[in-house]
Each structure stands twice: as structure tokens, then as C-alpha cells.
Design a protein around this motif. Structure first.
Motif, PDB file in Angstrom:
ATOM      1  N   THR A 608       0.939  -1.019  -0.026  1.00 22.23           N
ATOM      2  CA  THR A 608       0.146  -0.083   0.134  1.00 22.23           C
ATOM      3  C   THR A 608       0.835   1.214   0.083  1.00 22.23           C
ATOM      4  OG1 THR A 608      -1.651  -1.014   1.323  1.00 22.23           O
ATOM      5  CG2 THR A 608      -1.714   1.189   1.261  1.00 22.23           C
ATOM      6  N   PHE A 609       2.084   1.327   0.739  1.00 20.94           N
ATOM      7  CA  PHE A 609       2.841   2.232   0.729  1.00 20.94           C
ATOM      8  C   PHE A 609       3.410   2.776  -0.576  1.00 20.94           C
ATOM      9  CE2 PHE A 609       7.394   3.543   0.920  1.00 20.94           C
ATOM     10  CZ  PHE A 609       7.512   4.681   1.228  1.00 20.94           C
ATOM     11  N   LEU A 610       3.690   1.526  -1.291  1.00 21.42           N
ATOM     12  CA  LEU A 610       4.361   2.038  -2.554  1.00 21.42           C
ATOM     13  C   LEU A 610       3.384   2.543  -3.692  1.00 21.42           C
ATOM     14  CD1 LEU A 610       6.284  -1.654  -3.380  1.00 21.42           C
ATOM     15  CD2 LEU A 610       7.197   0.573  -2.619  1.00 21.42           C
ATOM     16  N   VAL A 611       2.324   2.396  -3.347  1.00 21.32           N
ATOM     17  CA  VAL A 611       1.058   2.803  -4.291  1.00 21.32           C
ATOM     18  C   VAL A 611       0.766   4.287  -3.868  1.00 21.32           C
ATOM     19  CG1 VAL A 611      -1.371   2.839  -5.106  1.00 21.32           C
ATOM     20  CG2 VAL A 611      -0.003   0.667  -4.769  1.00 21.32           C
ATOM     21  N   LYS A 612       0.530   4.535  -2.464  1.00 20.77           N
ATOM     22  CA  LYS A 612       0.214   5.844  -1.851  1.00 20.77           C
ATOM     23  C   LYS A 612       1.216   6.717  -1.606  1.00 20.77           C
ATOM     24  CE  LYS A 612      -4.172   4.226  -0.277  1.00 20.77           C
ATOM     25  NZ  LYS A 612      -5.219   4.178   1.198  1.00 20.77           N
ATOM     26  N   LYS A 613       2.612   6.169  -1.158  1.00 15.81           N
ATOM     27  CA  LYS A 613       3.684   6.674  -0.721  1.00 15.81           C
ATOM     28  C   LYS A 613       3.468   7.512   0.312  1.00 15.81           C
ATOM     29  CE  LYS A 613       6.266   5.963  -4.489  1.00 15.81           C
ATOM     30  NZ  LYS A 613       5.386   5.042  -5.069  1.00 15.81           N
ATOM     31  N   GLU A 614       2.528   7.002   1.118  1.00 21.85           N
ATOM     32  CA  GLU A 614       2.048   7.540   2.561  1.00 21.85           C
ATOM     33  C   GLU A 614       2.222   6.358   3.786  1.00 21.85           C
ATOM     34  OE1 GLU A 614      -1.687   8.961   2.253  1.00 21.85           O
ATOM     35  OE2 GLU A 614      -1.502  10.326   0.855  1.00 21.85           O
ATOM     36  N   ILE A 615       2.740   6.841   4.847  1.00 20.75           N
ATOM     37  CA  ILE A 615       2.931   6.001   5.762  1.00 20.75           C
ATOM     38  C   ILE A 615       2.629   6.758   7.181  1.00 20.75           C
ATOM     39  CG2 ILE A 615       5.309   6.809   6.220  1.00 20.75           C
ATOM     40  CD1 ILE A 615       5.894   3.727   6.810  1.00 20.75           C
ATOM     41  N   LYS A 616       1.829   5.897   8.252  1.00 19.86           N
ATOM     42  CA  LYS A 616       1.554   6.631   9.345  1.00 19.86           C
ATOM     43  C   LYS A 616       2.531   6.057  10.406  1.00 19.86           C
ATOM     44  CE  LYS A 616      -2.345   6.636  12.809  1.00 19.86           C
ATOM     45  NZ  LYS A 616      -3.734   5.977  12.928  1.00 19.86           N
ATOM     46  N   THR A 617       3.365   7.062  10.934  1.00 19.51           N
ATOM     47  CA  THR A 617       4.278   6.566  11.767  1.00 19.51           C
ATOM     48  C   THR A 617       3.661   6.473  13.242  1.00 19.51           C
ATOM     49  OG1 THR A 617       4.934   8.782  12.367  1.00 19.51           O
ATOM     50  CG2 THR A 617       5.887   7.840  10.626  1.00 19.51           C
ATOM     51  N   GLU A 618       4.357   5.376  14.105  1.00 16.39           N
ATOM     52  CA  GLU A 618       4.007   5.334  15.394  1.00 16.39           C
ATOM     53  C   GLU A 618       4.817   6.111  16.320  1.00 16.39           C
ATOM     54  OE1 GLU A 618       1.458   3.314  15.968  1.00 16.39           O
ATOM     55  OE2 GLU A 618       1.134   2.361  14.066  1.00 16.39           O
ATOM     56  N   ASP A 619       4.890   5.939  17.443  1.00 21.34           N
ATOM     57  CA  ASP A 619       5.679   6.526  18.456  1.00 21.34           C
ATOM     58  C   ASP A 619       7.117   6.443  18.041  1.00 21.34           C
ATOM     59  OD1 ASP A 619       3.496   7.020  19.964  1.00 21.34           O
ATOM     60  OD2 ASP A 619       3.584   5.558  21.471  1.00 21.34           O
ATOM     61  N   PHE A 620       7.847   5.437  18.098  1.00 25.60           N
ATOM     62  CA  PHE A 620       9.096   5.148  17.726  1.00 25.60           C
ATOM     63  C   PHE A 620       9.252   4.034  16.788  1.00 25.60           C
ATOM     64  CE2 PHE A 620       9.774   7.514  21.618  1.00 25.60           C
ATOM     65  CZ  PHE A 620      10.552   8.464  21.188  1.00 25.60           C
ATOM     66  N   ILE A 621       8.220   3.082  16.621  1.00 26.55           N
ATOM     67  CA  ILE A 621       8.479   1.791  16.021  1.00 26.55           C
ATOM     68  C   ILE A 621       7.201   1.660  14.800  1.00 26.55           C
ATOM     69  CG2 ILE A 621       8.765  -0.482  15.868  1.00 26.55           C
ATOM     70  CD1 ILE A 621      10.010  -0.648  18.591  1.00 26.55           C
ATOM     71  N   THR A 622       7.686   1.622  13.688  1.00 29.11           N
ATOM     72  CA  THR A 622       6.598   1.528  12.789  1.00 29.11           C
ATOM     73  C   THR A 622       6.885   0.403  12.010  1.00 29.11           C
ATOM     74  OG1 THR A 622       6.379   4.051  12.376  1.00 29.11           O
ATOM     75  CG2 THR A 622       5.420   2.639  10.750  1.00 29.11           C
ATOM     76  N   VAL A 623       5.638  -0.463  11.690  1.00 25.65           N
ATOM     77  CA  VAL A 623       5.681  -1.708  10.880  1.00 25.65           C
ATOM     78  C   VAL A 623       4.819  -1.693   9.733  1.00 25.65           C
ATOM     79  CG1 VAL A 623       5.252  -4.256  11.325  1.00 25.65           C
ATOM     80  CG2 VAL A 623       5.801  -2.910  13.117  1.00 25.65           C
ATOM     81  N   LEU A 624       5.738  -2.286   8.618  1.00 24.17           N
ATOM     82  CA  LEU A 624       5.259  -2.323   7.446  1.00 24.17           C
ATOM     83  C   LEU A 624       5.186  -3.715   7.077  1.00 24.17           C
ATOM     84  CD1 LEU A 624       6.433   0.616   5.258  1.00 24.17           C
ATOM     85  CD2 LEU A 624       4.283   0.405   5.895  1.00 24.17           C
ATOM     86  N   GLU A 640      12.637   1.614 -10.941  1.00 21.98           N
ATOM     87  CA  GLU A 640      12.684   3.092 -10.887  1.00 21.98           C
ATOM     88  C   GLU A 640      11.805   3.691  -9.751  1.00 21.98           C
ATOM     89  OE1 GLU A 640      11.728   4.376 -14.805  1.00 21.98           O
ATOM     90  OE2 GLU A 640      13.662   3.566 -15.730  1.00 21.98           O
ATOM     91  N   ASN A 641      10.735   2.861  -9.435  1.00 22.83           N
ATOM     92  CA  ASN A 641       9.686   3.527  -8.503  1.00 22.83           C
ATOM     93  C   ASN A 641      10.070   3.016  -6.900  1.00 22.83           C
ATOM     94  OD1 ASN A 641       7.832   4.813 -10.284  1.00 22.83           O
ATOM     95  ND2 ASN A 641       6.968   2.970 -10.589  1.00 22.83           N
ATOM     96  N   LEU A 642      10.970   1.753  -6.902  1.00 25.62           N
ATOM     97  CA  LEU A 642      10.955   1.475  -5.586  1.00 25.62           C
ATOM     98  C   LEU A 642      12.248   2.151  -5.164  1.00 25.62           C
ATOM     99  CD1 LEU A 642      11.297  -2.456  -6.596  1.00 25.62           C
ATOM    100  CD2 LEU A 642       9.706  -1.281  -5.154  1.00 25.62           C
ATOM    101  N   ILE A 643      13.159   2.684  -5.998  1.00 26.76           N
ATOM    102  CA  ILE A 643      14.308   3.412  -5.220  1.00 26.76           C
ATOM    103  C   ILE A 643      13.791   4.697  -4.695  1.00 26.76           C
ATOM    104  CG2 ILE A 643      16.392   4.668  -5.756  1.00 26.76           C
ATOM    105  CD1 ILE A 643      17.058   2.564  -7.769  1.00 26.76           C
ATOM    106  N   PRO A 644      12.837   5.490  -5.299  1.00 20.48           N
ATOM    107  CA  PRO A 644      12.324   6.829  -4.599  1.00 20.48           C
ATOM    108  C   PRO A 644      11.488   6.528  -3.389  1.00 20.48           C
ATOM    109  CG  PRO A 644      12.092   6.902  -6.994  1.00 20.48           C
ATOM    110  CD  PRO A 644      12.325   5.686  -6.706  1.00 20.48           C
ATOM    111  N   ALA A 645      10.828   5.167  -3.470  1.00 19.29           N
ATOM    112  CA  ALA A 645      10.111   4.965  -2.307  1.00 19.29           C
ATOM    113  C   ALA A 645      10.916   4.662  -0.973  1.00 19.29           C
ATOM    114  CB  ALA A 645       9.241   3.660  -2.548  1.00 19.29           C
ATOM    115  N   PHE A 646      12.403   3.913  -1.148  1.00 20.35           N
ATOM    116  CA  PHE A 646      13.075   3.748   0.049  1.00 20.35           C
ATOM    117  C   PHE A 646      13.704   5.129   0.244  1.00 20.35           C
ATOM    118  CE2 PHE A 646      12.944  -0.514  -0.792  1.00 20.35           C
ATOM    119  CZ  PHE A 646      12.855  -1.123   0.386  1.00 20.35           C
ATOM    120  N   GLU A 647      13.813   6.035  -0.606  1.00 24.43           N
ATOM    121  CA  GLU A 647      14.381   7.405  -0.298  1.00 24.43           C
ATOM    122  C   GLU A 647      13.395   8.243   0.658  1.00 24.43           C
ATOM    123  OE1 GLU A 647      17.501   8.823  -0.751  1.00 24.43           O
ATOM    124  OE2 GLU A 647      17.867   6.802  -1.974  1.00 24.43           O
ATOM    125  N   ILE A 648      12.068   7.806   0.337  1.00 27.67           N
ATOM    126  CA  ILE A 648      11.138   8.678   1.147  1.00 27.67           C
ATOM    127  C   ILE A 648      11.237   8.123   2.539  1.00 27.67           C
ATOM    128  CG2 ILE A 648       8.877   8.980   1.662  1.00 27.67           C
ATOM    129  CD1 ILE A 648       8.156   8.902  -1.522  1.00 27.67           C
TER     130      ILE A 648
END
Length: 717
Positions: A608-624, A640-648
Motif C-alpha cells: 500500500t505504501f508503494l502505491v500511496k507513498k504515505e505512511i503513518k508513523t507510530e511512536d518510535f516503531i512503525t511496522v510495514l 525506478e519506483n522502488l528506489i524513490p520509495a526507499f528514499e522517502i
């Protein structure tokens, strides 16, 4: 080479098994030895003395080594006939005196009727009288052999408890016997010592007397001849009034030859007398109808052939001597001797290692034939020697001067005197040897003694030591054959790559990281885990800081290495440093529960993150969560899309931990590891590296991002 430190750790894992085996062995051994009967030992001493003339003989002739004499006596005492005689005495004692029997009646003896017991007793007494050997072939009318064996009086049983020790420095033989009955032990040593001493001394005395009697007869004959020659010499001198002048050199030579031949004749005649005496003794034994040891007749045909050969041999010897010792006559004598030896060797012998009646008789017959042959040779040589003497005397008489008569008489007298002197020396030597001969005496009789110190503790200790040795040996074999890797050094040696850190095993199913990391935790396993995890966190942080990297990839050679729990624990460790951590792992429903007992409403998906490029962060640990269907990354998005995703993600989080698939899922693992800045492989203690794993190991070592191993599930010793 054995790694003893690792082996001792391996043994410690099986300490309960070792204790169980040792305990069971000790208990079983105790049950076996607690009812062992006491053992009683009795000791008798025999002295081997060499007589009153021993000191004199030691200065004038070579004495037999004391050790050799004692060794001969010991061998005779252990002979089958001596031990069987002891067996007869023991069984006769128990049957005649049942109230004082050394051992209770065996089942074999108890089954016999009273009349059968009387018959058996008579059989044993007869065998003892005849000094017969007892074998299993004696189980005919009555089970004579089985009875002795069942009572423990057989040859083997007695020898097992019997010990004969030589004390050559003092000339003693110690006779010891150990049994369950003190009276039995004393009876055995005393009976064996007494019966053997009497028999040995009797045989030695008999042989010495026979030898002295023969020498005494020869001495008397020589004395008569000497007196006769001296009387003739005195009469001749008185009648002629002459003295003994010197003979010519030629006469002296002839006379010396005559003396030499006459001396030879004298020796031959002494030998003839000795041989005749020995032959007569053997013949008397063979013809004695009361001698049960020689009751069986030898083969007549074989004896006749041997006698005929002896006659031919005697005739050949006469021809050999009469013809002046020609080589062709000597060849005939040698041929006949060879044929006679073959015939004698072919005579019937004892079978099975025991001396039978037939073998005894055949031995005596063979000895007599050999002696008769020697007698025939000696008698034939006498005539030849006499012929030589006669010829020499004729020559001597022809060359003698006028005083030849007195010279001859004088020489004859000197020769007779010399022969008498030699005979007297032989007689005195035999007499001294009889006095100095080996004599056995009982110095100390055996007495019933106290029980020997118990060996139960020794047997118990030996069984425990043996069980420990066998158990440790088996575990050592298993350890050496075990290919599993249980320490960091072994992992480095096998893989050739470093170990970054180690994490211990957390036992149990409830593994709440908040509880593990709790400040008030008194659990030793938890404290050890925290120390190791902090050390690992430090090593990983340093390697990330070298290149300003953030993405950590955790993989393993195979499934089940504890990689997921390690990834979660590592994420929690970094979070405690106030780092924002992203954990990318498989879709495990309880992944959040491992981190905290707080249950998440809904876990976020990496797809889902790869599609929306959005992530909801937890307190200190976020799980994908990764795709549960194990879809390929490049199938979801192109590179080409995976590399920008990891940069985010790198901008959003301080550290990213990827729980990469094991290398069994080769394609997925390779795709995820492409995006990892630093790669670590998890290896659990006790696992092994197979042939297939070596291919994955080669792949890891080629990756520039690969930093080393994390040794997982280490057992705290």
C-alpha cells in the motif's frame, strides 16, 4: 583436534543423562555385589633345600640355578595328575564325612542313590590309587566327571583359586588357595603340599639309589682287578728280582695306544653295564602284571619290525667296525637308523594332551629299543677295541727289550689303579649329588584364616568409573560426528567471515519486549539478552555511521533461525535510543504483540505504501508488512519506483530494518537485499551448514553490503 571447551559445554547439556546412567549403574552393581560371599585365603610354605653337601659342591662344580629348580617344581605341582589327585581327595573327603564337608552336595551328587554313592566313592579311590587322570570320558556308568565339576573340585576351578609363588632368594615355594570356606582353603594347600612333597622326594631318592648301586658294582669290580694286577706285579718282581726300567720311545708310543684303547674299552663296558641295568628295569616294569599304568600290550607287528631293524643295525655296526670304518658301511648304518627312528615315531601315542596307558607302555618300549640299540653298538665296539688292543700288544711284545715283561705287568697295574680311581671318583660324585640333591620340606602348614578384605567397594567403584567412561566416550563420538555449530569461533572457522554479535535464547512462549527490557527485571536470561542486544546495536550503528546508511537487511541461510524475533528485538533496542525505526517484515498477526502487549488496530502494508507513498508513523516503531503472498518486488513496482520509495522512508525514519526472507527463497531475498545498505545473516546455535547452504554462503560473501553474522539462540551456560 578436539575443542575441549566446547566439548565440556556439550557434556553439561547432558549432565542429567550422565547422572542417570551412573546412578542406575551404581544401583545395579550394588545389587549384584552385596551378596558376594567372603573369601578366605590359606598359605603353606615349602622349602627347597639342596642337602648337606651344597656348600662343598658350590665350590667345585656348577650348580643348577635355583630359579630353574623352583620353576620345575611349580610346573610339576600344577600338573594334571597332581591337581586331579587333589580333586579325588576333596570329593572323597566330602562323601566320607558329609557332616564336615567343605561344600554342600551338588544336584548331580544328590540325585544318586546310596548304593550309587558307594560305587562312585570306590571309583574315586581307585583312580586316586592309580594316579589316573579324570576327563569327561569317565562319565560312563556313573557321572564321575560331572560330580567333580558340579562340586567345584575340577582341575580348572582349583587352578583358578590356586597361586604358587617362587621365592628363589630363600628357596621357598608359597602355596596359596582362596575359597569361600577357610577349612577348604587350609585343606587344599596342606594336602597338595604334603602329597607332592612325599612323591617328589620318593622319586628322587629311588633314582639316586639305583644310580649309586650300579656305580658301586663297577667300583667293586675295578677294585678286584686292581688288587689282582698289583699282586701279579709284586710276584713278578719277587721272582725275577727286576725293577721297571724305561721302555724305548717306540714301545712307549705303543703302550700309550694300548692304554688309550683299554680306557675306551673300560668306558664302553661301564656303559654296557649301565645300559643292561636300565633295560632290565624297563623290562621288569613291562612284565609286571600288577602295573596298571602299563597293562595294555603294544602293537606286536610294529615291535617285531623294530626288533628286526635292530638286529640288522647290529650286524651293520659289526661290519662297519670289522672293515675298518669304511664310508659305505657307515651309509648302511645311517640308513637303518633312519628307518628305525621312523618306525619308533610311528608307534601309537597319547591323544588329547593326556597320558593314556597305551602311550605309557609304548614310551617304555621305545626307550628300551633305543637302549638296546645303544647296547648293541657298545657290545660290537668292544670286540673291535679288543682286536686293536691285541694287535698293538703283539707289536709291543715284538719291540720290547728284555725287560718287557716287567714293563707290561707294571703298566697293567697302573692302568688297573687308574680305572679304580676313576670309578671311585664317579661313585663319590654320585653320592654327593644325592646328598646335595633338591629336597622338599614343609616349613609352614596352612591354617584357616580370617576373611579377605571385601572387594565390593572396588567392584562398585569400577562399575561407576566404567559407566562414566562409556557414557562420556559415547557422547564424545556423537560430539565429533555432530556437524552443528555451537559457538562463534566455530562459525568463523567454517564460514571464513566475522561474527558481529551474539544474542542468547529467550525461553518460553510469552516474549514481551517491554517486560524483557523492564528496569526492575531480575530474570538472568533477560539481563543477558539486554547486554548482548546493546552490544549488537552498537556494532550495527557504527557500521551504518561509516557511510551515513540507514537500511539494515537481516537474512539467514535457512528458515527457523530466529531472524524475525531478532529483527523485532533490534528495532526495539534502537527505539530505546529515541530513534524512529521502521520494521519491514512478514505479515505476522502477532508482530505488534511481540513489541508490546498493546494490540494495533490495523497493520500497514508495504504494498500500500508503494502505491500511496504515505505512511503513518507510530511512536518510535512503525511496522510495514511485506506481501503475504511472497510476490516479487519488481512485479509490484519497477526498480525506478522502488528506489524513490526507499528514499522517502529514509527521510522519514532514522533506521530501517528489513526482515528479509531466508536464502531458501533465493529470488525474494536477493531483491530485498538490493535495497539494504548493510546486510547481516542470522545463524542460530546448533544449526549446521549443508552443501546447499554453501552456495548461499558464497553468494553472501560476494555482496559488498554483507557485514557478517549474528549468532542467535546462544545458550547461557
Amino acid at each position: 583436534m578436539i575443542d575441549f571447551k566446547a566439548f565440556f559445554r556439550y557434556l553439561w547439556r547432558f549432565k542429567l543423562l550422565i547422572l542417570l546412567v551412573v546412578g542406575a549403574t551404581a544401583a545395579g552393581s550394588y545389587l549384584l555385589v552385596k551378596n558376594l560371599p567372603n573369601k578366605y585365603r590359606s598359605l603353606a610354605q615349602l622349602s627347597a633345600q639342596t642337602g648337606v653337601a651344597a656348600e662343598y659342591l658350590s665350590q667345585n662344580q656348577e650348580r643348577m640355578n635355583m630359579w630353574q629348580q623352583l620353576n620345575r617344581v611349580v610346573a610339576m605341582m600344577k600338573s594334571r595328575r597332581e591337581i586331579d589327585a587333589l580333586s579325588y581327595r576333596l570329593i572323597i573327603h566330602d562323601m566320607l564325612e558329609p557332616q564336615s564337608a567343605f561344600r554342600p552336595e551338588s544336584d548331580v551328587l544328590a540325585k544318586l542313590s546310596d548304593s550309587a554313592k558307594v560305587a562312585v566313592l570306590r571309583e574315586y579311590e581307585t583312580k586316586l590309587k592309580n594316579r589316573a587322570v579324570l576327563t569327561n570320558e569317565d562319565n560312563k556308568t556313573y557321572p564321575l566327571w560331572d560330580i567333580v565339576v558340579s562340586m567345584g573340585y575340577d582341575n580348572k576351578s582349583l587352578l583358578d583359586g590356586l597361586a604358587l609363588t617362587m621365592r628363589e632368594e630363600i628357596g621357598y615355594i608359597e602355596v596359596q588357595f582362596e575359597s569361600e570356606n577357610p577349612d577348604l582353603s587350609a585343606y587344599v594347600v596342606n594336602t597338595l603340599s604334603t602329597q607332592f612333597m612325599h612323591e617328589f622326594n620318593s622319586i628322587l631318592k629311588s633314582h639316586s639309589q639305583e644310580s649309586i648301586a650300579v656305580l658301586d658294582s663297577i667300583l667293586r669290580d675295578k677294585e678286584g682287578v686292581m688288587n689282582e694286577k698289583n699282586a701279579i706285579l709284586a710276584h713278578y718282581r719277587s721272582a725275577t728280582g727286576t725293577g721297571g726300567g724305561a721302555a724305548s720311545s717306540q714301545s712307549a708310543v705303543l703302550f700309550q695306544q694300548i692304554v688309550a684303547f683299554e680306557t675306551q674299552e673300560s668306558e664302553v663296558r661301564r656303559k654296557i653295564a649301565s645300559l643292561k641295568g636300565t633295560i632290565a628295569s624297563i623290562t621288569a616294569k613291562l612284565n609286571d602284571p600288577d602295573n596298571t599304568d602299563l597293562a595294555v600290550q603294544a602293537s606286536v607287528a610294529n615291535n617285531n619290525e623294530i626288533i628286526q631293524l635292530e638286529r640288522l643295525l647290529a650286524e651293520a655296526n659289526r661290519r662297519y667296525v670289522d672293515n675298518g670304518f669304511r664310508p659305505q658301511d657307515k651309509a648302511v648304518v645311517d640308513s637303518l637308523q633312519q628307518v628305525r627312528s621312523t618306525k619308533v615315531s610311528a608307534a601309537p601315542r597319547a591323544v588329547g594332551g593326556t597320558t593314556s596307558v597305551t602311550a605309557n607302555r609304548q614310551k617304555l618300549i621305545s626307550d628300551r629299543i633305543q637302549l638296546e640299540t645303544e647296547l648293541a653298538l657298545a657290545e660290537n665296539s668292544v670286540s673291535s677295541i679288543q682286536g686293536q688292543i691285541s694287535a698293538l700288544r703283539q707289536r709291543y711284545q715284538a719291540q720290547m727289550p728284555a725287560d718287557a715283561g716287567i714293563q707290561t705287568v707294571l703298566r697293567d697295574a697302573d692302568l688297573a689303579t687308574k680305572e679304580y680311581t676313576d670309578a671311585l671318583d664317579n661313585y663319590n660324585r654320585a653320592t654327593n649329588e644325592r646328598l646335595a640333591g633338591l629336597q622338599l620340606n614343609i616349613v609352614e602348614m596352612g591354617l584357616p584364616g580370617l576373611p579377605e578384605p571385601s572387594k565390593k567397594a572396588i567392584y562398585l567403584a569400577l562399575s561407576i568409573m566404567t559407566s562414566i567412561f562409556l557414557t562420556v566416550s559415547i557422547l564424545l563420538m556423537v560430539f565429533l560426528l555432530d556437524r552443528s555449530i555451537r559457538d562463534r569461533d566455530a562459525l568463523v572457522q567454517v564460514t571464513g567471515t566475522p561474527v558481529v554479535g551474539a544474542v542468547n535464547l529467550i525461553s518460553g512462549q510469552q516474549r514481551d519486549l517491554r517486560e524483557i527490557w523492564g528496569a526492575d527485571s531480575e530474570h538472568a536470561e533477560y539481563n543477558f539478552y539486554k547486554d548482548l542486544m546493546r552490544s549488537l546495536r552498537f556494532e550495527i550503528a557504527n557500521r551504518l555511521a561509516e557511510g551515513n546508511d540507514k537500511v539494515v537487511g537481516l537474512t539467514s541461510l535457512a528458515d527457523g533461525e530466529g531472524k524475525t524475533f531478532l529483527a523485532v528485538g533490534l528495532a526495539y533496542a534502537f527505539a530505546r535510543m529515541r530513534k524512529k525505526v521502521l520494521l519491514i517484515g512478514d505479515d505476522y498477526p502477532d508482530l505488534t504483540e511481540i513489541i508490546s502487549s498493546k494490540k494495533a488496530d490495523k497493520q500497514q502494508s508495504f504494498e500500500t505504501f508503494l502505491v500511496k507513498k504515505e505512511i503513518k508513523t507510530e511512536d518510535f516503531i512503525t511496522v510495514l508488512n511485506k506481501n503475504p503472498n511472497k510476490r516479487s518486488l519488481v512485479e509490484m513496482q519497477d526498480a525506478e519506483n522502488l528506489i524513490p520509495a526507499f528514499e522517502i522512508l529514509k527521510k522519514e525514519f532514522d533506521i530501517i530494518i528489513i526482515d528479509v526472507n531466508s536464502l531458501n527463497d533465493t529470488n525474494l531475498a536477493k531483491e530485498w537485499l538490493v535495497f539494504a545498505d548493510k546486510t547481516f545473516a542470522v545463524f542460530s546455535s546448533g544449526s549446521s551448514i549443508t552443501g546447499k547452504d554453501k552456495e548461499f554462503l558464497t553468494y553472501l560473501k560476494k555482496q559488498k553490503s554483507f557485514q557478517g553474522w549474528i549468532f542467535n539462540k546462544v545458550r547461557a551456560v
